[in-house]
Design a protein around this motif. Structure first.
Motif, PDB file in Angstrom:
ATOM      1  N   ARG A   7      46.729 -28.627 -14.422  1.00 45.96           N
ATOM      2  CA  ARG A   7      47.913 -29.512 -14.505  1.00 45.96           C
ATOM      3  C   ARG A   7      48.033 -30.129 -15.891  1.00 45.96           C
ATOM      4  NH1 ARG A   7      52.084 -29.338 -12.562  1.00 45.96           N
ATOM      5  NH2 ARG A   7      52.408 -31.540 -12.326  1.00 45.96           N
TER       6      ARG A   7
ATOM      7  N   LYS B  36      39.075 -29.182  -7.285  1.00 51.11           N
ATOM      8  CA  LYS B  36      39.832 -30.377  -7.663  1.00 51.11           C
ATOM      9  C   LYS B  36      39.825 -30.545  -9.181  1.00 51.11           C
ATOM     10  CE  LYS B  36      39.875 -35.370  -6.952  1.00 51.11           C
ATOM     11  NZ  LYS B  36      39.214 -36.502  -6.302  1.00 51.11           N
TER      12      LYS B  36
ATOM     13  N   HIS C 221      42.012 -27.898 -10.737  1.00 50.78           N
ATOM     14  CA  HIS C 221      43.431 -28.232 -10.548  1.00 50.78           C
ATOM     15  C   HIS C 221      43.884 -29.258 -11.585  1.00 50.78           C
ATOM     16  CE1 HIS C 221      47.211 -29.126  -8.570  1.00 50.78           C
ATOM     17  NE2 HIS C 221      46.898 -30.398  -8.635  1.00 50.78           N
TER      18      HIS C 221
END
Length: 83
Positions: free
Chosen positions: A16, A9, A12
């Motif tokens: 991003r 997580k 990610h």
């Protein structure tokens, strides 16, 4: 395991953030880093890194995230293959 989930997580969100800032820095939708590029220093500052070594710190974090994500990915595939 939960620790891998939390790491993925975090990775990610890191990816991003880089992707969004790359779009701003380059004014086009590209999602790759080029070591030694002037864009890396700008990207590092835009993503919260500071100091003379900001670009290297960003690349170090990128390599850490990508290495660990690959390790988890391969471990997961090995587990699936063994089922």
């Amino acid at each position: 395991p939960e620790d891998e989930y939390l790491f993925l997580k975090e990775a990610h969100l890191f990816y991003r953030l880089l992707e969004m800032q790359l779009r701003i820095v380059r004014d086009r939708p590209e999602g790759y880093l080029i070591r030694g590029s002037e864009d890396i220093s700008t990207l590092a500052r835009r993503t919260g890194y500071s100091g003379k070594e900001a670009a290297e710190a960003l690349l170090k974090d990128y390599l850490r995230y990508s290495g660990k994500v690959r390790e988890i990915y391969l471990k997961t595939l090995e587990g699936i293959k063994g089922v």
